[in-house]
Write a protein that holds these residues in place. Structure first.
Motif, PDB file in Angstrom:
ATOM      1  N   GLY B  22      31.123  24.313  50.730  1.00 16.83           N
ATOM      2  CA  GLY B  22      32.076  25.238  50.114  1.00 16.83           C
ATOM      3  C   GLY B  22      32.525  26.307  51.083  1.00 16.83           C
ATOM      4  O   GLY B  22      31.738  26.804  51.892  1.00 16.83           O
ATOM      5  N   PHE B  23      33.824  26.611  50.996  1.00 16.19           N
ATOM      6  CA  PHE B  23      34.342  27.699  51.821  1.00 16.19           C
ATOM      7  C   PHE B  23      34.901  28.784  50.903  1.00 16.19           C
ATOM      8  O   PHE B  23      36.091  28.899  50.672  1.00 16.19           O
ATOM      9  CB  PHE B  23      35.409  27.197  52.800  1.00 16.19           C
ATOM     10  N   GLY B  24      34.003  29.574  50.341  1.00 27.15           N
ATOM     11  CA  GLY B  24      34.371  30.768  49.585  1.00 27.15           C
ATOM     12  C   GLY B  24      34.057  31.974  50.444  1.00 27.15           C
ATOM     13  O   GLY B  24      33.704  31.845  51.622  1.00 27.15           O
ATOM     14  N   PRO B  25      34.169  33.167  49.874  1.00 29.28           N
ATOM     15  CA  PRO B  25      33.885  34.369  50.658  1.00 29.28           C
ATOM     16  C   PRO B  25      32.487  34.362  51.284  1.00 29.28           C
ATOM     17  O   PRO B  25      32.297  34.876  52.387  1.00 29.28           O
ATOM     18  CB  PRO B  25      34.010  35.500  49.638  1.00 29.28           C
ATOM     19  N   SER B  73      40.401  34.511  42.329  1.00 27.03           N
ATOM     20  CA  SER B  73      39.614  35.736  42.175  1.00 27.03           C
ATOM     21  C   SER B  73      40.555  36.877  41.836  1.00 27.03           C
ATOM     22  O   SER B  73      41.749  36.641  41.621  1.00 27.03           O
ATOM     23  CB  SER B  73      38.854  36.029  43.459  1.00 27.03           C
ATOM     24  N   VAL B  76      39.863  43.167  43.744  1.00 27.45           N
ATOM     25  CA  VAL B  76      39.788  44.520  44.283  1.00 27.45           C
ATOM     26  C   VAL B  76      38.367  44.684  44.787  1.00 27.45           C
ATOM     27  O   VAL B  76      37.427  44.201  44.159  1.00 27.45           O
ATOM     28  CB  VAL B  76      40.151  45.591  43.235  1.00 27.45           C
ATOM     29  N   THR B  77      38.226  45.270  45.945  1.00 25.62           N
ATOM     30  CA  THR B  77      36.897  45.343  46.538  1.00 25.62           C
ATOM     31  C   THR B  77      36.730  46.609  47.358  1.00 25.62           C
ATOM     32  O   THR B  77      37.696  47.103  47.938  1.00 25.62           O
ATOM     33  CB  THR B  77      36.642  44.097  47.427  1.00 25.62           C
ATOM     34  N   MET B 161      42.735  36.524  46.986  1.00 25.19           N
ATOM     35  CA  MET B 161      41.658  35.657  47.474  1.00 25.19           C
ATOM     36  C   MET B 161      42.233  34.542  48.351  1.00 25.19           C
ATOM     37  O   MET B 161      41.728  34.252  49.435  1.00 25.19           O
ATOM     38  CB  MET B 161      40.949  35.053  46.257  1.00 25.19           C
ATOM     39  N   PRO B 185      34.751  17.061  49.084  1.00 18.17           N
ATOM     40  CA  PRO B 185      33.636  17.573  48.278  1.00 18.17           C
ATOM     41  C   PRO B 185      32.292  16.988  48.713  1.00 18.17           C
ATOM     42  O   PRO B 185      32.213  15.838  49.133  1.00 18.17           O
ATOM     43  CB  PRO B 185      33.960  17.102  46.859  1.00 18.17           C
ATOM     44  N   GLY B 235      28.764  25.428  41.316  1.00 15.23           N
ATOM     45  CA  GLY B 235      28.728  24.362  42.314  1.00 15.23           C
ATOM     46  C   GLY B 235      27.668  23.320  41.999  1.00 15.23           C
ATOM     47  O   GLY B 235      26.571  23.633  41.552  1.00 15.23           O
ATOM     48  N   PRO B 236      27.995  22.061  42.218  1.00 19.95           N
ATOM     49  CA  PRO B 236      27.072  20.977  41.890  1.00 19.95           C
ATOM     50  C   PRO B 236      25.828  20.951  42.775  1.00 19.95           C
ATOM     51  O   PRO B 236      24.767  20.515  42.340  1.00 19.95           O
ATOM     52  CB  PRO B 236      27.903  19.718  42.092  1.00 19.95           C
ATOM     53  N   GLY B 259      37.356  33.620  34.093  1.00 21.42           N
ATOM     54  CA  GLY B 259      38.441  34.538  34.413  1.00 21.42           C
ATOM     55  C   GLY B 259      39.704  33.725  34.605  1.00 21.42           C
ATOM     56  O   GLY B 259      39.697  32.710  35.294  1.00 21.42           O
ATOM     57  N   PHE B 291      42.147  42.846  33.936  1.00 22.06           N
ATOM     58  CA  PHE B 291      42.397  43.506  35.226  1.00 22.06           C
ATOM     59  C   PHE B 291      43.851  43.347  35.604  1.00 22.06           C
ATOM     60  O   PHE B 291      44.512  42.369  35.216  1.00 22.06           O
ATOM     61  CB  PHE B 291      41.476  42.952  36.326  1.00 22.06           C
ATOM     62  N   LYS B 345      38.772  30.496  36.851  1.00 23.74           N
ATOM     63  CA  LYS B 345      37.499  30.191  37.510  1.00 23.74           C
ATOM     64  C   LYS B 345      36.369  30.881  36.766  1.00 23.74           C
ATOM     65  O   LYS B 345      36.554  31.947  36.189  1.00 23.74           O
ATOM     66  CB  LYS B 345      37.546  30.695  38.951  1.00 23.74           C
ATOM     67  N   THR B 346      35.219  30.277  36.821  1.00 24.09           N
ATOM     68  CA  THR B 346      34.037  30.863  36.194  1.00 24.09           C
ATOM     69  C   THR B 346      33.457  31.965  37.068  1.00 24.09           C
ATOM     70  O   THR B 346      33.460  31.877  38.299  1.00 24.09           O
ATOM     71  CB  THR B 346      32.973  29.771  35.972  1.00 24.09           C
ATOM     72  N   GLY B 380      32.253  40.865  43.406  1.00 26.68           N
ATOM     73  CA  GLY B 380      31.577  39.652  43.845  1.00 26.68           C
ATOM     74  C   GLY B 380      31.926  39.238  45.262  1.00 26.68           C
ATOM     75  O   GLY B 380      31.106  38.659  45.968  1.00 26.68           O
TER      76      GLY B 380
HETATM   77  C1  LIG Z   1      39.395  35.898  37.774  1.00 30.01           C
HETATM   78  C2  LIG Z   1      38.369  36.477  38.684  1.00 30.01           C
HETATM   79  C3  LIG Z   1      38.548  37.785  39.141  1.00 30.01           C
HETATM   80  C4  LIG Z   1      37.629  38.333  40.014  1.00 30.01           C
HETATM   81  N1  LIG Z   1      37.861  39.590  40.469  1.00 30.01           N
HETATM   82  C5  LIG Z   1      37.065  40.090  41.429  1.00 30.01           C
HETATM   83  C6  LIG Z   1      37.344  41.352  42.000  1.00 30.01           C
HETATM   84  O1  LIG Z   1      38.326  41.995  41.640  1.00 30.01           O
HETATM   85  N2  LIG Z   1      36.540  41.797  42.980  1.00 30.01           N
HETATM   86  C7  LIG Z   1      35.476  41.077  43.411  1.00 30.01           C
HETATM   87  O2  LIG Z   1      34.796  41.526  44.310  1.00 30.01           O
HETATM   88  N3  LIG Z   1      35.164  39.895  42.869  1.00 30.01           N
HETATM   89  C8  LIG Z   1      35.932  39.377  41.881  1.00 30.01           C
HETATM   90  N4  LIG Z   1      35.626  38.159  41.342  1.00 30.01           N
HETATM   91  C9  LIG Z   1      34.411  37.456  41.775  1.00 30.01           C
HETATM   92  C10 LIG Z   1      34.565  36.768  43.105  1.00 30.01           C
HETATM   93  O3  LIG Z   1      35.729  35.998  43.126  1.00 30.01           O
HETATM   94  C11 LIG Z   1      33.376  35.873  43.369  1.00 30.01           C
HETATM   95  O4  LIG Z   1      32.223  36.599  43.238  1.00 30.01           O
HETATM   96  C12 LIG Z   1      33.421  35.272  44.763  1.00 30.01           C
HETATM   97  O5  LIG Z   1      34.530  34.454  44.909  1.00 30.01           O
HETATM   98  C13 LIG Z   1      32.174  34.489  45.051  1.00 30.01           C
HETATM   99  O6  LIG Z   1      32.255  33.924  46.335  1.00 30.01           O
HETATM  100  P1  LIG Z   1      31.397  32.661  46.757  1.00 30.01           P
HETATM  101  O7  LIG Z   1      31.746  32.381  48.151  1.00 30.01           O
HETATM  102  O8  LIG Z   1      30.006  32.868  46.413  1.00 30.01           O
HETATM  103  O9  LIG Z   1      31.877  31.496  45.797  1.00 30.01           O
HETATM  104  P2  LIG Z   1      33.283  30.864  45.477  1.00 30.01           P
HETATM  105  O10 LIG Z   1      34.364  31.824  45.672  1.00 30.01           O
HETATM  106  O11 LIG Z   1      33.115  30.271  44.134  1.00 30.01           O
HETATM  107  O12 LIG Z   1      33.435  29.725  46.546  1.00 30.01           O
HETATM  108  C14 LIG Z   1      32.734  28.544  46.480  1.00 30.01           C
HETATM  109  C15 LIG Z   1      33.516  27.485  47.202  1.00 30.01           C
HETATM  110  O13 LIG Z   1      32.784  26.294  47.205  1.00 30.01           O
HETATM  111  C16 LIG Z   1      33.628  25.214  46.915  1.00 30.01           C
HETATM  112  N5  LIG Z   1      32.824  24.151  46.355  1.00 30.01           N
HETATM  113  C17 LIG Z   1      32.251  24.067  45.135  1.00 30.01           C
HETATM  114  N6  LIG Z   1      31.617  22.923  45.010  1.00 30.01           N
HETATM  115  C18 LIG Z   1      31.750  22.240  46.159  1.00 30.01           C
HETATM  116  C19 LIG Z   1      31.310  20.971  46.621  1.00 30.01           C
HETATM  117  N7  LIG Z   1      30.594  20.171  45.852  1.00 30.01           N
HETATM  118  N8  LIG Z   1      31.658  20.577  47.857  1.00 30.01           N
HETATM  119  C20 LIG Z   1      32.411  21.369  48.659  1.00 30.01           C
HETATM  120  N9  LIG Z   1      32.848  22.561  48.250  1.00 30.01           N
HETATM  121  C21 LIG Z   1      32.517  23.013  47.026  1.00 30.01           C
HETATM  122  C22 LIG Z   1      34.613  25.804  45.946  1.00 30.01           C
HETATM  123  O14 LIG Z   1      35.809  25.056  45.878  1.00 30.01           O
HETATM  124  C23 LIG Z   1      34.829  27.183  46.526  1.00 30.01           C
HETATM  125  O15 LIG Z   1      35.855  27.206  47.467  1.00 30.01           O
HETATM  126  C24 LIG Z   1      36.495  37.591  40.420  1.00 30.01           C
HETATM  127  C25 LIG Z   1      36.320  36.285  39.950  1.00 30.01           C
HETATM  128  C26 LIG Z   1      37.227  35.735  39.088  1.00 30.01           C
HETATM  129  C27 LIG Z   1      37.006  34.339  38.606  1.00 30.01           C
END
Ligand SMILES: Cc1cc2nc3c(=O)[nH]c(=O)nc-3n(C[C@H](O)[C@H](O)[C@H](O)COP(=O)(O)OP(=O)(O)OC[C@H]3O[C@@H](n4cnc5c(N)ncnc54)[C@H](O)[C@@H]3O)c2cc1C
Ligand SMILES: Cc1cc2nc3c(=O)[nH]c(=O)nc-3n(C[C@H](O)[C@H](O)[C@H](O)COP(=O)(O)OP(=O)(O)OC[C@H]3O[C@@H](n4cnc5c(N)ncnc54)[C@H](O)[C@@H]3O)c2cc1C
Ligand code: SF4
Ligand code: SF4
Lengths: 267, 621, 342
Positions: B22-25, B73, B76-77, B161, B185, B235-236, B259, B291, B345-346, B380
């Motif tokens: 996964g490439f999240g934050p 996402s 705001v952070t 995001m 994936p 995530g699985p 959300g 928001f 997104k959850t 988050g």
């Molecule tokens: C609507 C909404 C509003 C939000 N507002 C805010 C805010 O204002 N400020 C703030 O700080 N936070 C906010 N958040 C929370 C914030 O977005 C999350 O806490 C943050 O994105 C978490 O980052 P992460 O890298 O842990 O996970 P994620 O962002 O969930 O990234 C995980 C990544 O893994 C990938 N992935 C999943 N499964 C697999 C797999 N099997 N194989 C390969 N890749 C996979 C996903 O596609 C995703 O890209 C909000 C969230 C939502 C849903």
């Protein structure tokens, strides 16, 4: 017989995106162009896949992908195609906009192709999409081909069969859902692909890793292309007024609707 | 949960040093920090690879979405961790970024008269309306004159995001030190004798059930000394590790929210300045928070959260989002605006209480799936980034000391770093802050304020229930509003037509119909198309599955159908819902919106949410 | 001074097809607008006299031709040599040509040879202060630009259907035949022939007044929980027979084959309309079982009157893109319609 296949493929906004023209200092552009997700041009992607299959079936062949676009976007798009088929990237830095002049893009592509080390014209096949989803002109490839001195050119290609004697049987789309069948003695030739018949190849991480070795250096080396739009002046670029006053008919029976449509068809 | 059966097929194998899921934050924080140290300035290896001697460390990251930056996402952070990694972030020219300006918290009254407000809240509403001349009250909203500082984000940033992740992804990759592969994936972690040895990628060229078909390409096994799991809240791989290794004592992930957001072109004469941050509560239901963040160039990100503790068998986010947007206060800003993007997104709301084993032999967990999100401050991204950066620091330390990635070593360098940081301190304050919501909205708000203001010393107790334990029946939920027989009939009629029932039921219960305008108020399907540009590549298995069909047959609520953010889950034959992969936005809500427990694990339910491709194609969310 | 050249190919029978007459209309528009301009005609084909005679009454003052067996076929190398020879003989500055598959293939290359520029998908020509201006499309028919150029020769490929055909009458034209020397190297391609579509029925009829568009809905589960693909296929084929409509399809429907689902056997990618398909021109279009978002709608750009049958009253296609949307079951409506037409 082995081939040297050079695929010209631009990058375009993902087709589902909403596009809107804006006037920029350098001419027309797309609103938020750099923010829109980009993909390899759909028809040119087919060309790339066809090239890969041809190369695979003709050992000793090699595929290059020549692409002109903003470096950052090119890098991103490459990550979505580099796992699909083996190729070596030749990158050119410049706008990926559809409003850039086809003749100038063709000049840049031809120059880049000519500069590929070890290129052998007697094995050269230049591939690309018959049109792009950006300029939509269907003109760039032919001009690049002319610059390379290629006089065997085909557009709207749906199929290529390479014969054992090195000849190429080519099906081109023509009017009325038909195909023209031509036989070309062999390379050098240029093919602008329509849909082709291949499904999108699966992602293969090993291919990705192998492509990657040359990818980043190619991007770093990308030379800026000269795209001045010389002699070309846009007077306007507009979205069609596509909003119609839709009449929504909800409560009619199929019979009544059929009657109405039958009358409409006849008038 | 049912693991896909181990098949005897021959799988190709590849070796790397580090593989990320996964490439999240979180992973972005990890790779940003790590990539800076892997190469010398002349391009030679600063840290040598064990699998490709002579070459630099081989670091791969696999992301399931079709491109990087397709995540959803706020954002705001406060950007504390972000600034530490990217000191020039404010001046970096990231599209859609703005410094936080005006911040407001608004209590929204109920103009529709259909909201399910507890008596206490109705009393408060009456009082506010009676004294509105003396209060900061306009367009049915009370602007809270004072908000506790833990909610403030001043000095921080409003980001997109998608744009931020694209920017960061490009930056990280252009170092040449790491590779990020989207559209790929990870289907499972490879576990050998309680040691994670790498990951398996998803099979391609299979049918809906996963059986090999035309062009079958078995998912490759990627072996690596370290697997970094940053696959987010649903995530699985996180799920698999939780099941395999178990959660720490008393830890569980039971609090969730989905959300859903719109990105909107605001009308030309908007009075809102870039950086404006509005938070709302009270409407459309008291449990639903909203928001509204303003980017440069008249663009806003706005949306709502529908939580697992909003006890409704017909909860939905799309319909509520429309009611929220049309609240007079917000509609005053939105009228004349245009939909640009949409997504859902959850959010894992369990925070520290949902923290899994953070590290084990061969793996480490980062980001929201590791319990990093702070529900008290609603933050988050920064926290996820921080965990990634901390892990990168730890990994570099181990690499330099030539120590292996064992649980012991990772605990000592990564987990300890995390425990000693602001992240942990704030997570502890937040840990029980929302327990009050278990007993209702009003006690929830009081509990949050108490915890926030007392630094976590005071909390209103409440034991988080499992999501499936709290779903009332349709009849109970609409008691006093719709006669039971009629409610059932409305629902049955809808299901017979293959559509969800919440819209019809809500309208019968007094919610006004939505006046579609084709611009901003559009059908749910149009939100998928015009906003999310949702699509799914061919040749992959369904990633949402109803793994206990007999439970579905007996299920009276079909919560999964009602909640589905993409209308991808619809009523099906014999009570077992249908799933349409092409409409799924991978919000993960179906994972926790099910009314029956898994017979195998009471913390899980009857829906399997597995690895899959596709989803939204927008980089603005 | 501008010299406007209508460049056309004569078809097998030696006649001029409609697209050529449409391009002639565009050439005449320019000729009228640009003071002092010349209007010439250039023709390529096995025989060109009949074609020249068929428009002899038009105001063109000179006729150039390249004739011979090898020019009766559509082939890049021979076409390029012939076109170049005529353009040079005529000293043309504006080359106006119909956007047929044959010209689309070769004229961009000829523009390059002649040191000129080309615009394709031109849907209008006009003048601004005596300077020629063209209207053409970008991003696959998603936006329309109006532009002018200083380079000459300037080639304009006129989209078939975008102009009224010039109705000028026949007569006797004097054709100046231009000799073309074909280098041996330029004869490496032979035209083998034309392949008709595999399907038994010809479904693409560019000249039909009605375009009938089918969407993925035809193959989806219907109210009874079942898909009825065979029935759908029969309804569609019957309708095509009875109405003589041309068949278009959404991408989703033609793609379904890739997912191993049952599809309509007579459909192929050639039927696909839209951003990655075609943008045909017909007076009327009837859409059935389509949802129709932007990439699909692009395929409707040049359909004048549009009606749709869909079960979903809120579908994107309905809102502002169709003139009439019937919210109904297409199976029922088309069955009834077939009865009425039969
Ligand atoms: C609507 C909404 C509003 C939000 N507002 C805010 C805010 O204002 N400020 C703030 O700080 N936070 C906010 N958040 C929370 C914030 O977005 C999350 O806490 C943050 O994105 C978490 O980052 P992460 O890298 O842990 O996970 P994620 O962002 O969930 O990234 C995980 C990544 O893994 C990938 N992935 C999943 N499964 C697999 C797999 N099997 N194989 C390969 N890749 C996979 C996903 O596609 C995703 O890209 C909000 C969230 C939502 C849903
Ligand atoms: C790269 C790319 C390129 C694209 N290029 C194109 C393109 O060139 N051309 C194109 O068309 N699309 C293109 N698209 C795809 C396009 O965006 C849509 O996905 C597609 O057109 C939708 O197909 P559809 O309307 O047939 O199907 P669906 O979206 O599945 O809609 C089916 C409709 O049928 C209705 N229906 C079902 N049963 C009945 C019944 N009995 N009676 C009446 N109605 C019924 C349903 O209510 C529904 O509205 C492209 C997409 C991408 C990503
Ligand atoms: S998954 Fe099955 S048991 Fe769970 S809510 Fe849906 S229908 Fe009911
Ligand atoms: S099926 Fe997809 S869109 Fe629907 S709730 Fe589950 S993850 Fe979200």
């Amino acid at each position: 017989m082995d081939y040297q296949i050079v695929v010209c493929a631009g990058i375009v906004p993902d087709p589902l995106q909403t596009l809107e023209p804006v006037a920029a200092a350098t001419g027309p552009a797309l609103k938020n162009e750099m923010m829109l997700p980009a993909v390899l041009d759909p028809w040119a992607s087919h060309a790339l896949y066809e090239a890969a299959i041809l190369a695979k079936n003709a050992p000793g062949s090699k595929v290059w992908l020549v692409s002109l676009g903003p470096k950052a976007k090119l890098q991103q798009v490459m990550m979505t195609v580099a796992q699909k088929v083996p190729f070596e990237l030749v990158a050119l830095e410049g706008p990926a906009s559809g409003f850039t002049e086809a003749a100038e893009v063709a000049a840049a592509l031809a120059e880049a192709i000519q500069a590929i080390p070890g290129l052998d014209k007697s094995k050269l096949l230049v591939f690309g999409g018959w049109e792009s989803a950006s300029r939509g002109a269907g003109a760039t490839l032919q001009m690049a081909g002319e610059r390379l001195g290629i006089t065997e050119q085909f557009q709207g290609v749906d199929q290529l069969v390479a014969g054992a004697d090195g000849s190429l049987e080519i099906l081109e789309r023509i009017e009325g859902g038909r195909h023209q069948v031509s036989k070309c003695a062999g390379p050098p030739a240029l093919l602008g692909w329509a849909t082709g018949s291949l499904p999108e190849p699966k992602n293969n991480p090993q291919i990705g890793m192998a492509n990657m070795r040359a990818l980043m250096p190619a991007l770093q080396k990308a030379k800026p292309a000269k795209l001045a739009g010389e002699g070309l002046k846009f007077l306007s670029v507009t979205l069609p007024k596509q909003l119609r006053a839709t009449q929504i008919v909800k409560d009619k029976s199929p019979d009544a609707i059929a009657k109405e449509i039958a009358e409409w068809i006849k008038t | 949960m049912n693991e896909p059966e181990q098949s005897p097929i021959e799988r190709p194998r590849m070796d790397a040093d580090i593989v990320c899921v996964g490439f999240g934050p979180a992973t972005a924080g990890f790779l940003s920090t790590l990539s800076k140290e892997l190469l010398n300035s002349d391009g030679t290896a600063a840290v040598e690879s064990a699998v490709a001697p002579g070459l630099p460390l081989q670091v791969l990251c696999y992301e399931r979405a079709d491109d990087i930056g397709f995540g959803v996402s706020g954002v705001v952070t406060k950007a504390r961790a972000l600034r530490e990694s990217i000191p020039d972030i404010d001046k970096a020219g990231i599209p859609m970024a703005a410094p936080v300006g005006d911040e407001k918290v608004l209590y929204l009254l109920d103009p529709a008269g259909a909201s399910r407000r507890p008596a206490l809240l109705r009393l408060a509403d009456g009082f506010i309306r009676a004294c509105k001349w003396a209060l900061p009250f306009e367009r049915e909203a009370l602007n809270l004159p004072w908000t506790p500082s833990f909610l403030h984000k001043h000095g921080g940033m409003v980001l997109s995001m998608g744009q931020f992740m694209q920017w960061v992804g490009g930056r990280v990759q252009s170092t040449g030190a790491v590779q990020i592969w989207p559209g790929t994936p990870v289907s499972q972690a490879l576990i050998e004798e309680n040691k994670v040895v790498g990951v398996r990628l998803l099979d391609q060229g299979v049918n809906k059930q996963g059986a090999p078909g035309e062009g079958f390409a078995p998912g490759m096994d990627i072996h690596a000394a370290l697997t970094v799991v940053g696959d987010g809240p649903v995530g699985p791989i996180g799920q698999q590790l939780d099941t395999h290794f178990g959660m720490p004592e008393n830890h569980h992930a039971r609090d969730w929210a989905v959300g859903m957001k719109f990105v909107v072109d605001l009308p030309e004469d908007t009075p809102l300045k870039p950086g404006t941050v509005l938070h709302t509560f009270g409407y459309p239901e008291p449990e639903i928070f909203g928001f509204f963040y303003v980017h440069p160039d008249r663009v806003a990100s706005l949306g709502i959260f529908v939580p697992s503790w909003f006890d409704s068998p017909v909860r939905t986010s799309y319909r509520y989002l429309q009611h929220w947007m049309t609240h007079p206060y917000l509609w005053g800003f939105l009228k004349g605006g245009k939909l640009r993007s949409w997504g859902a997104k959850t959010l894992g709301e369990s925070g520290r209480r949902g923290e899994p084993q953070l590290a084990g032999d061969g793996y480490a967990r980062i980001g929201e799936g590791s319990g990093s999100t702070n529900v008290l401050t609603g933050s988050g991204v920064d926290e996820a980034w921080a965990t990634g950066a901390q892990l990168a620091g730890a990994v570099l330390e181990l690499l330099k000391a030539k120590k292996p990635f064992t649980k012991e070593n990772l605990d000592a360098v990564y987990v300890q770093r995390r425990r000693g940081s602001w992240l942990e301190q704030e997570a502890r304050v937040a840990e029980k802050s929302r327990d009050g919501f278990q007993r209702g909205f009003v006690s929830g708000m009081i509990g949050m304020a108490l915890a926030g203001l007392s630094g976590g010393r005071l909390v209103l107790p409440g034991k988080p229930l499992r999501p499936w334990e709290r779903i009332p029946s349709l009849e109970d939920y609409f008691r006093g509003r719709i006669p039971a027989a009629e409610a059932r009939k409305i629902r049955d009629d809808c299901y017979a037509r293959g559509v969800s029932a919440h819209a019809a039921l809500m309208e019968r219960a007094g919610w006004p119909a939505i006046a579609y305008d084709g611009q901003l108020l559009v059908s749910h399907q149009d939100a998928l198309l015009m906003g999310g540009k949702v699509q799914a590549p061919h040749g992959y298995a369904d990633h949402v599955a109803f793994v206990f069909p007999n439970q579905c047959q007996q299920c009276g609520t079909k919560l999964c159908v009602e909640v589905c953010s993409g209308q991808a889950i619809t009523p099906g034959e014999n009570g077992v819902p249908n799933f349409d992969r092409e409409k799924c936005v991978h919000c993960g809500a179906c994972l926790w919106n099910c009314a029956s427990a898994s017979p195998e694990n009471p913390e899980r339910m009857s829906v399997a949410f597995r690895a899959g491709t596709g989803g939204a194609h927008s980089a603005e969310n | 001074m501008e010299t406007i050249l209508l460049l056309a190919h004569a078809d097998a029978g030696g006649a001029l097809a409609k697209p050529a007459r449409e391009a002639l209309r565009a050439a005449r528009t320019l000729n009228k607008a640009i003071a002092g301009s010349n209007l010439f005609v250039g023709l390529i084909g096995e025989n060109v006299q009949a074609a020249a005679d068929s428009i002899a009454a038009c105001p063109a003052t000179r006729y150039f031709g390249v004739a011979g067996a090898e020019f009766g076929q559509s082939r890049y190398c021979t076409d390029a040599a012939a076109a170049q020879a005529i353009i040079q003989a005529a000293q043309a500055t504006l080359v106006v040509a119909p956007a047929t598959s044959r010209w689309n293939r070769v004229l961009p290359g000829v523009a390059q040879r002649c040191g000129g520029r080309i615009d394709s998908h031109v849907t209008g020509v006009a003048d601004a202060d005596g300077q020629p201006v063209v209207n053409r499309w970008y991003y696959r028919q998603r936006m329309e630009a109006s532009l002018t150029r200083t380079q000459r020769p300037w080639f304009m490929l006129i989209d078939p259907g975008s102009q009224e055909a010039c109705e000028c009458g026949a007569g006797a034209a004097t054709v100046e035949l231009v000799p073309v020397k074909l280098a041996e190297a330029g004869q490496r391609t032979t035209v083998v022939g034309i392949r008709e579509p595999k399907a038994d029925a010809q479904t693409i009829r560019p000249d039909a007044p009605l375009l009938f568009v089918t969407g993925a809905g035809w193959t989806k589960k219907q109210a009874d929980g079942q898909a009825h693909v065979e029935e759908a296929g029969k309804l569609i084929v019957d309708f095509l027979k009875l109405s003589r409509a041309s068949l278009g399809s959404s991408k989703s429907l033609v793609d379904l084959g890739g997912e191993g689902q049952a599809v309509l056997p007579f459909l192929s990618h050639l039927n696909q309309i839209g951003q990655t398909g075609s943008t045909p021109r017909h007076a009327k279009g009837l859409s059935t079982c389509c949802h129709g978002e932007e990439p699909h709608t692009v395929g409707w750009r040049f359909i004048a009157e549009r009606r749709a049958i869909s079960l979903d009253p809120n579908c994107g296609w309905a809102r502002g893109k169709a003139d009439v949307l019937y919210v109904a079951d297409a199976f029922a409506v088309i069955a009834e319609l077939n009865k009425l037409l039969g």
